[in-house]
Design an enzyme around this catalytic site. Structure first.
Site, PDB file in Angstrom:
ATOM      1  CE  LYS A  34     -20.067  -3.661  -2.557  1.00 45.15           C
ATOM      2  NZ  LYS A  34     -20.371  -4.110  -1.191  1.00 45.15           N
ATOM      3  CE1 TYR A 256       9.274  13.877  -1.416  1.00 48.12           C
ATOM      4  CE2 TYR A 256       7.953  12.173  -2.495  1.00 48.12           C
ATOM      5  CZ  TYR A 256       8.315  13.510  -2.355  1.00 48.12           C
ATOM      6  OH  TYR A 256       7.720  14.458  -3.143  1.00 48.12           O
TER       7      TYR A 256
END
Length: 373
Positions: A34, A256
Site C-alpha cells: 500500500k 523564510y
C-alpha cells in the site's frame, strides 16, 4: 541530472523476505504494498519479488488495479473498504476484498455479477473496521450471500510493536475464539493476522504473515528493533545533491522567516530538496543529513524545493551527494513521527532507482530527468 532520488536495493528486500520466512517456513508470505510500496514503488517491487512471495496486500482498489495492469499475477488483497460500485472490477481482475459489515456485504452481493473472493475482517481491538466478537450472528448471515465467496478471516494488531504484550495477547485470543466459530460455519482456505511486529516480536504467523515495513528492512518500532531476533537490511536510501556552497558572516539570516541567524562565520550548503519532495517542513532547524561522512544540521526553514545545512567543518563542494535520513528512526523521532510517514511522504516527482547485484536495473521517473551516478 537528477538532483534528488530514492535508491532501492532489490537484493536487500529479497534477503529480508528470506530471513523473516525463517520464523515459520510453512507460513505464506504477504507483502504489503500500500501507499506505493511504502513510498518505494509498488509495481516495480512487486515485479522483482513476485516469485518469492505468496500474496500482495494494498489499501485501495486503484492500487490493486495498477498491480494487475503492470502484469502482477499473484493474489492481491485489498485491506481497506471497497465501494460496492468497484467490487465488479475486483471480480474481473481476480482481486480479493474484505467483508467487515453485514449491510455492506448485502449491498455488494446485490450489485455484482459473478462471485468475489472475500476475507472476513474482524475488529479484535484495532477499532477501525471489522466485525466485533459479539456480532457472530451477523457473520453467520454472510452464508446466505451467494455471490460472496468467503475464503479467509483476518484481523490487525494495534500494539504488537510495544513492550507491553497484554493487549496483543488479548487480540490474539479473541481472534482464535471468533475464528473457531467461523471455521465451524464456513470453509476457509486460510487465516491471517500478523503484521511485521506480530511476526517478528511475537512469532505469530498462522497461515500467512502480512509484512509491510520489515520487508523493506525497517523494524516497526524501537522496541522491536532492540528485541530483534531477525536481522533486517534497510533496502533504500533517500538522496540529494549539493547545489551551492557559500560562506556567511555572523548576523546573516537564512531562509523564510529569519528563524536562523548565524552567530559566527559559517559555511552553508544549499541542497536541491524541499518539502515538495517529501522532506517534511517540520525538520526546519532540527533535521540532520549526511554529507561526505559528516552529519550536517538543517538551518532555517525547509523551502518547497531547497534547504540549507551547516557545513562549516566539512569539506563540501557542489554536486556532492547527500544522504537525507542518516538514521531514519532518529530523524522520525525528532518530529514526533515514525519512519512509515517519512517513507510514504516522498513525493512522486522524486525518481526511484532500482538496483540488483550493484547495478541499476530500472528507474521510475516521470519527469524524465537524466540520471548520472
Amino acid at each position: 541530472m537528477i538532483e534528488s532520488y530514492v535508491e532501492i536495493d532489490i537484493d536487500k528486500i529479497l534477503e529480508n523476505i528470506q530471513n523473516i520466512r525463517k520464523i515459520n517456513p510453512e507460513s505464506m508470505y504477504c507483502v504489503v504494498l500500500k501507499a506505493n510500496g511504502y513510498g518505494l514503488g509498488a509495481y516495480k517491487i512487486a515485479e522483482y519479488i513476485e516469485d518469492n512471495v505468496d500474496y500482495f496486500a494494498v489499501a485501495r482498489v486503484t492500487e490493486a488495479l495498477s498491480l494487475r495492469e503492470a502484469g502482477i499475477k499473484k493474489p492481491i488483497l485489498i485491506l481497506g473498504a471497497v465501494y460496492y460500485e468497484d467490487v465488479q472490477k475486483c471480480i474481473d481482475n481476480d482481486i480479493d476484498i474484505p467483508i467487515f459489515d453485514l449491510e455492506y456485504a448485502k449491498l455488494i452481493n446485490k450489485n455484482i455479477v459473478g462471485k468475489v473472493n472475500a476475507h472476513i475482517l474482524l475488529d479484535t481491538g484495532m477499532g477501525r473496521i471489522g466485525f466485533r466478537d459479539f456480532e457472530e450472528e451477523k457473520i453467520l448471515e454472510l452464508k446466505k450471500l451467494e455471490n460472496i465467496n468467503i475464503i479467509s478471516v483476518f484481523t490487525h494488531f494495534s500494539t504488537a510493536d510495544e513492550a507491553d504484550t497484554s493487549y496483543t495477547n488479548m487480540q490474539y485470543e479473541k481472534f482464535i475464539k471468533i475464528t473457531k466459530f467461523i471455521n465451524e460455519n464456513f470453509k476457509l482456505d486460510f487465516v491471517h493476522l500478523s503484521n511485521s511486529a506480530g511476526a517478528i516480536k511475537h512469532n505469530i504467523t498462522k497461515d500467512m504473515m502480512r509484512v509491510g515495513i520489515s520487508t523493506y528492512g525497517l523494524y516497526p518500532s524501537d522496541v522491536v528493533k532492540e528485541e530483534k531476533n531477525i536481522e533486517l537490511k534497510q533496502c533504500f536510501s533517500f538522496r540529494s545533491r549539493v547545489i551551492f556552497v557559500k560562506e556567511v558572516d555572523a548576523g546573516t539570516s537564512i531562509s523564510y522567516g529569519r528563524t536562523f541567524i548565524s552567530d559566527k562565520k559559517m559555511k552553508i550548503a544549499t541542497l536541491s530538496i524541499g518539502y515538495a519532495d517529501g522532506y517534511i517542513r517540520a525538520f526546519s532547524n532540527i533535521g540532520e543529513v549526511l554529507i561526505n561522512g559528516h552529519l550536517c544540521k538543517v538551518i532555517g526553514i525547509v523551502c518547497m524545493d531547497q534547504m540549507m545545512v551547516d557545513v562549516s567543518d566539512v569539506d563540501v563542494k557542489v554536486d556532492d551527494k547527500v544522504i537525507i535520513y542518516p538514521d531514519i528512526y532518529k530523524e522520525a523521532a525528532k518530529i514526533n513521527t515514525i519512519p512509515y510517514e517519512l517513507m510514504t511522504s516522498i513525493n512522486l516527482r522524486v525518481p526511484r532507482i532500482y538496483k540488483k547485484s550493484g547495478k541499476i536495473i530500472s528507474m521510475d521517473n516521470y519527469l524524465g530527468e537524466i540520471y548520472e551516478d
